[in-house]
Write a protein that holds these residues in place. Structure first.
Motif, PDB file in Angstrom:
ATOM      1  N   ASP A  95       0.829  -1.206   0.000  1.00 56.92           N
ATOM      2  CA  ASP A  95       0.000   0.000   0.000  1.00 56.92           C
ATOM      3  C   ASP A  95       0.867   1.261   0.000  1.00 56.92           C
ATOM      4  OD1 ASP A  95      -2.285  -1.534   0.017  1.00 56.92           O
ATOM      5  OD2 ASP A  95      -2.647  -1.331   2.170  1.00 56.92           O
ATOM      6  N   ARG A  96       1.941   1.252   0.772  1.00 57.02           N
ATOM      7  CA  ARG A  96       2.814   2.425   0.843  1.00 57.02           C
ATOM      8  C   ARG A  96       3.554   2.645  -0.466  1.00 57.02           C
ATOM      9  NH1 ARG A  96       5.128   2.739   7.106  1.00 57.02           N
ATOM     10  NH2 ARG A  96       3.126   2.226   8.096  1.00 57.02           N
ATOM     11  N   ILE A  97       3.950   1.554  -1.109  1.00 54.49           N
ATOM     12  CA  ILE A  97       4.613   1.669  -2.411  1.00 54.49           C
ATOM     13  C   ILE A  97       3.635   2.220  -3.446  1.00 54.49           C
ATOM     14  CG2 ILE A  97       5.655   0.340  -4.293  1.00 54.49           C
ATOM     15  CD1 ILE A  97       6.800  -1.531  -2.104  1.00 54.49           C
ATOM     16  N   ALA A  98       2.396   1.725  -3.410  1.00 56.28           N
ATOM     17  CA  ALA A  98       1.373   2.220  -4.339  1.00 56.28           C
ATOM     18  C   ALA A  98       1.125   3.708  -4.116  1.00 56.28           C
ATOM     19  CB  ALA A  98       0.083   1.426  -4.162  1.00 56.28           C
ATOM     20  N   ASP A  99       1.067   4.128  -2.862  1.00 59.93           N
ATOM     21  CA  ASP A  99       0.871   5.548  -2.552  1.00 59.93           C
ATOM     22  C   ASP A  99       2.024   6.384  -3.097  1.00 59.93           C
ATOM     23  OD1 ASP A  99      -1.507   5.021  -1.254  1.00 59.93           O
ATOM     24  OD2 ASP A  99      -0.633   5.020   0.755  1.00 59.93           O
ATOM     25  N   ALA A 100       3.252   5.877  -2.959  1.00 66.47           N
ATOM     26  CA  ALA A 100       4.432   6.606  -3.424  1.00 66.47           C
ATOM     27  C   ALA A 100       4.412   6.794  -4.938  1.00 66.47           C
ATOM     28  CB  ALA A 100       5.699   5.866  -3.003  1.00 66.47           C
ATOM     29  N   LEU A 101       3.782   5.852  -5.639  1.00 69.55           N
ATOM     30  CA  LEU A 101       3.691   5.941  -7.098  1.00 69.55           C
ATOM     31  C   LEU A 101       2.514   6.802  -7.549  1.00 69.55           C
ATOM     32  CD1 LEU A 101       4.477   2.240  -8.048  1.00 69.55           C
ATOM     33  CD2 LEU A 101       5.972   4.223  -8.335  1.00 69.55           C
ATOM     34  N   GLY A 102       1.706   7.243  -6.592  1.00 73.64           N
ATOM     35  CA  GLY A 102       0.531   8.035  -6.941  1.00 73.64           C
ATOM     36  C   GLY A 102      -0.608   7.207  -7.476  1.00 73.64           C
ATOM     37  N   THR A 103      -0.569   5.893  -7.220  1.00 70.39           N
ATOM     38  CA  THR A 103      -1.643   4.992  -7.666  1.00 70.39           C
ATOM     39  C   THR A 103      -2.103   4.166  -6.472  1.00 70.39           C
ATOM     40  OG1 THR A 103       0.024   3.346  -8.307  1.00 70.39           O
ATOM     41  CG2 THR A 103      -0.777   4.840 -10.030  1.00 70.39           C
ATOM     42  N   PRO A 104      -2.790   4.782  -5.523  1.00 68.70           N
ATOM     43  CA  PRO A 104      -3.153   4.093  -4.276  1.00 68.70           C
ATOM     44  C   PRO A 104      -3.943   2.811  -4.514  1.00 68.70           C
ATOM     45  CG  PRO A 104      -3.656   6.435  -4.154  1.00 68.70           C
ATOM     46  CD  PRO A 104      -3.320   6.145  -5.582  1.00 68.70           C
TER      47      PRO A 104
END
Length: 231
Positions: free
Chosen positions: A70-79
């Motif tokens: 989830d944190r990686i997805a948030d960092a990519l701007g694709t939650p």
């Protein structure tokens, strides 16, 4: 009778620190190599460890592989979204591949899940090549992999048989609500699937992609190369 040798879990309990914190300290070198056996420390070695330093190295609890995804997805701007059954943009499968790459350390002793240092996950999230890494490690099922290569599922199955592509992980897929209808489905990384064509220029890929359904695959006559015996 007092214990004289401790494995990692026993040593963590003796020091009254979380097992994950002990494993992290072991990874960072705060804890030396076991001195009593390949996986056990002597009582003297355990009692000499700096408990405060072990705790300070991991001041907050570990996070699960799913939370790391989830944190990686948030960092990519694709939650990742958990509503309406939407597919996650980054999955725990990707996190496990990051462990395989050495980008993350698994602090769990549970084969069914992973645990990670929040600080290390934060560092990974700041990588400039994060999007490329996630894309390379995104999972593909057999049907998806075959479609990506533009071949039939039967042809892809032969590639698996030949060892041209390997699955690092499988997932259980249920049909209906009964476990009796569950099957294991192999997953492949996008990068490993993309690597098949350049690795095998001897294959007539244009012919393979135009094979009609029901016709025997040209790959069926091939045999896996023998695994070399270590010297």
């Amino acid at each position: 009778m007092r214990r004289t040798e401790y494995d990692a879990s026993q040593a963590a309990k003796r020091l009254k620190v979380p097992a994950a914190a002990f494993r992290w300290a072991r990874h960072t070198g705060l804890i030396p190599d076991p001195d009593a056996s390949p996986y056990q420390w002597s009582r003297a070695a355990v009692e000499a460890l700096d408990v405060d330093a072990i705790r300070a190295a991991m001041p907050s609890p570990p996070i699960s592989g799913g939370a790391a995804a989830d944190r990686i997805a948030d960092a990519l701007g694709t939650p990742n979204r958990t509503i309406h059954g939407e597919k996650a943009n980054v999955t725990a499968f990707v996190v496990r591949r990051f462990v395989d790459r050495g980008l993350l350390v698994d602090l769990s002793a549970n084969p069914d899940g992973t645990l990670h240092h929040p600080g290390q996950v934060a560092e990974v999230c700041q990588r400039e090549d994060l999007a490329a890494l996630v894309a390379a490690d995104t999972p593909l099922g057999p049907e998806q992999a075959a479609a990506r290569l533009g071949v039939r599922r039967a042809d892809f199955d032969h590639m698996v048989r030949l060892g041209w592509v390997r699955s690092p992980q499988s997932i259980e897929v249920r049909f209906g609500t009964s476990r009796a209808g569950a099957v294991d489905v192999a997953l492949y990384t996008t990068a490993s699937v993309d690597a098949v064509i350049p690795a095998h220029p001897e294959v007539d890929w244009e012919q393979l992609r135009t094979m009609e359904k029901g016709r025997r695959s040209p790959l069926a006559a091939l045999r896996p190369e023998p695994t070399p015996i270590p010297a």
